[in-house]
Design a protein around this motif. Structure first.
Motif, PDB file in Angstrom:
ATOM      1  N   GLN A   1       0.842  -1.211   0.000  1.00 44.11           N
ATOM      2  CA  GLN A   1       0.000   0.000   0.000  1.00 44.11           C
ATOM      3  C   GLN A   1       0.873   1.255   0.000  1.00 44.11           C
ATOM      4  O   GLN A   1       0.604   2.217  -0.710  1.00 44.11           O
ATOM      5  CB  GLN A   1      -0.939   0.057   1.221  1.00 44.11           C
ATOM      6  CG  GLN A   1      -1.747  -1.177   1.517  1.00 44.11           C
ATOM      7  CD  GLN A   1      -2.426  -1.740   0.315  1.00 44.11           C
ATOM      8  OE1 GLN A   1      -2.942  -1.020  -0.531  1.00 44.11           O
ATOM      9  NE2 GLN A   1      -2.404  -3.047   0.206  1.00 44.11           N
TER      10      GLN A   1
ATOM     11  N   PHE B   1      -5.422   1.937   4.663  1.00 44.84           N
ATOM     12  CA  PHE B   1      -5.745   0.986   3.584  1.00 44.84           C
ATOM     13  C   PHE B   1      -5.579  -0.453   4.067  1.00 44.84           C
ATOM     14  O   PHE B   1      -6.416  -1.310   3.816  1.00 44.84           O
ATOM     15  CB  PHE B   1      -4.828   1.227   2.373  1.00 44.84           C
ATOM     16  CG  PHE B   1      -5.332   2.288   1.437  1.00 44.84           C
ATOM     17  CD1 PHE B   1      -6.138   3.318   1.892  1.00 44.84           C
ATOM     18  CD2 PHE B   1      -4.991   2.269   0.095  1.00 44.84           C
ATOM     19  CE1 PHE B   1      -6.596   4.299   1.048  1.00 44.84           C
ATOM     20  CE2 PHE B   1      -5.450   3.240  -0.770  1.00 44.84           C
ATOM     21  CZ  PHE B   1      -6.248   4.265  -0.299  1.00 44.84           C
TER      22      PHE B   1
ATOM     23  N   LEU C   1      -8.557  -3.130   4.352  1.00 42.21           N
ATOM     24  CA  LEU C   1      -8.524  -4.371   3.567  1.00 42.21           C
ATOM     25  C   LEU C   1      -8.547  -5.619   4.455  1.00 42.21           C
ATOM     26  O   LEU C   1      -9.225  -6.600   4.138  1.00 42.21           O
ATOM     27  CB  LEU C   1      -7.292  -4.392   2.648  1.00 42.21           C
ATOM     28  CG  LEU C   1      -7.329  -3.374   1.506  1.00 42.21           C
ATOM     29  CD1 LEU C   1      -6.003  -3.344   0.763  1.00 42.21           C
ATOM     30  CD2 LEU C   1      -8.447  -3.679   0.533  1.00 42.21           C
TER      31      LEU C   1
ATOM     32  N   TYR D   1      -7.942   2.750  -6.801  1.00 39.95           N
ATOM     33  CA  TYR D   1      -7.036   1.646  -6.462  1.00 39.95           C
ATOM     34  C   TYR D   1      -7.656   0.755  -5.381  1.00 39.95           C
ATOM     35  O   TYR D   1      -7.668  -0.473  -5.486  1.00 39.95           O
ATOM     36  CB  TYR D   1      -5.696   2.231  -5.989  1.00 39.95           C
ATOM     37  CG  TYR D   1      -4.834   1.234  -5.268  1.00 39.95           C
ATOM     38  CD1 TYR D   1      -4.209   0.208  -5.960  1.00 39.95           C
ATOM     39  CD2 TYR D   1      -4.662   1.293  -3.881  1.00 39.95           C
ATOM     40  CE1 TYR D   1      -3.443  -0.739  -5.297  1.00 39.95           C
ATOM     41  CE2 TYR D   1      -3.902   0.361  -3.216  1.00 39.95           C
ATOM     42  CZ  TYR D   1      -3.292  -0.658  -3.924  1.00 39.95           C
ATOM     43  OH  TYR D   1      -2.545  -1.586  -3.275  1.00 39.95           O
ATOM     44  N   LEU D   2      -8.208   1.400  -4.364  1.00 38.82           N
ATOM     45  CA  LEU D   2      -8.832   0.654  -3.266  1.00 38.82           C
ATOM     46  C   LEU D   2      -9.990  -0.208  -3.790  1.00 38.82           C
ATOM     47  O   LEU D   2     -10.156  -1.367  -3.385  1.00 38.82           O
ATOM     48  CB  LEU D   2      -9.331   1.642  -2.205  1.00 38.82           C
ATOM     49  CG  LEU D   2      -9.641   1.064  -0.841  1.00 38.82           C
ATOM     50  CD1 LEU D   2      -8.416   0.449  -0.202  1.00 38.82           C
ATOM     51  CD2 LEU D   2     -10.201   2.134   0.093  1.00 38.82           C
TER      52      LEU D   2
END
Lengths: 167, 125
Positions: free
Chosen positions: B12, B46, B50, B93-94
């Motif tokens: 990340q 992030f 996730l 992106y996430l």
């Protein structure tokens, strides 16, 4: 399978019981003599013999030892099997048993069941996997219903995916 | 577990650094302590999102199509709404990583559940 019966019934019985010839069992027709552990059957009640064999085929057992005491353990109750250099242990939800067999022998015995090799020294019963998560280095963590975490090695990932039918 | 989280955090961090470099057209001098701190924080967030998300998918694996649709709508909504290109790229992106995770986890978990069900049915007398 060893069959002890009258000569006139042999051909018929061999044909009828062909599907079970790989099983480790001695079948003795009533009236015949056999010294040892066997299953006695009557020609007039073949259906009950077939039912018994079918049941036994589906629910195989394996002998396990705890403190030198022998216990028959249903194969479907085994969560995973671990082999060390000399010994082999299998684990149910709440017990640990020592086995007579080597890991590769058990693997051969368990062909066609829900067991699969996940590492060099371990076989796992897929039915006891609660969930699995990807880990680093292409490995997977297998979280079992018995609250044990096992690791699926990279080498066996493809075979595992093939077995569970993952696209 | 920590090994996985560590690698994930590093990934990340690198991705956010690359996004930043891309936006500043390789002008690396813009990376001062404050910005580096922000990148550390974003990478941490992030990773946290996730990891928690992976745990969540396992509980709702049967509804993976709903999850994919829901995520896509929310994230694309945020991206279309007025925000900077930096945020848009990060959200994009996430979204991609989350969708990949949903697909990966749910496909293997569903195959596993299907196998278990089929085996049980086959072996019940």
């Amino acid at each position: 399978m060893k069959l002890i019966c009258r000569d006139e019934h042999r051909l018929f019985l061999e044909e009828r019981l062909k599907a079970y010839e790989e099983m480790d069992i001695v079948l003795v027709e009533n009236g015949e003599y056999y010294e040892g552990l066997s299953y006695n059957f009557d020609m007039n009640h073949l259906d009950s013999l077939l039912k018994y064999l079918e049941n036994k085929k589906k629910h195989k057992t394996i002998v396990g030892y705890i403190d030198e005491r022998m216990y028959p353990v249903m194969i479907d109750d085994i969560v995973y099997i671990e082999g060390y250099s000399k010994d082999c242990y299998f684990y149910t939800m709440d017990q640990e048993y020592l086995s007579d067999y080597k890991l590769y022998e058990i693997e051969e015995m368990l062909q066609g069941t829900s067991f699969i090799r996940i590492s060099k020294s371990m076989l796992v019963n897929i039915c006891f996997i609660q969930y699995m998560k990807a880990e680093v280095n292409m490995k997977y963590g297998l979280y079992m219903k018995s609250n044990v975490k096992l690791t699926l090695s990279r080498k066996y990932v493809n075979d595992f995916k093939k077995k569970i039918g993952k696209r | 577990m920590w090994e996985k989280i560590g690698i994930r955090y590093l990934v990340q961090f690198l991705v956010i650094c690359i996004i930043r470099l891309f936006l500043t057209e390789g002008y690396a001098s813009t990376i001062d302590i404050k910005i580096a701190g922000m990148i550390f924080l974003y990478a941490f967030l992030f990773t946290l999102i996730l990891e928690c998300f992976d745990e969540l998918i396992l509980d709702f694996v049967e509804y993976y199509k709903v999850i994919i649709a829901f995520l896509s709508i929310i994230f694309i909504g945020i991206m279309v709404g007025g925000c900077s290109l930096y945020i848009k790229l990060m959200i994009g992106y996430l979204l991609v990583v989350m969708l990949k995770d949903v697909w990966k986890i749910s496909s293997i978990q569903l195959s596993l559940m299907h196998f278990q069900k089929e085996y049980k049915e086959k072996n019940t007398i």
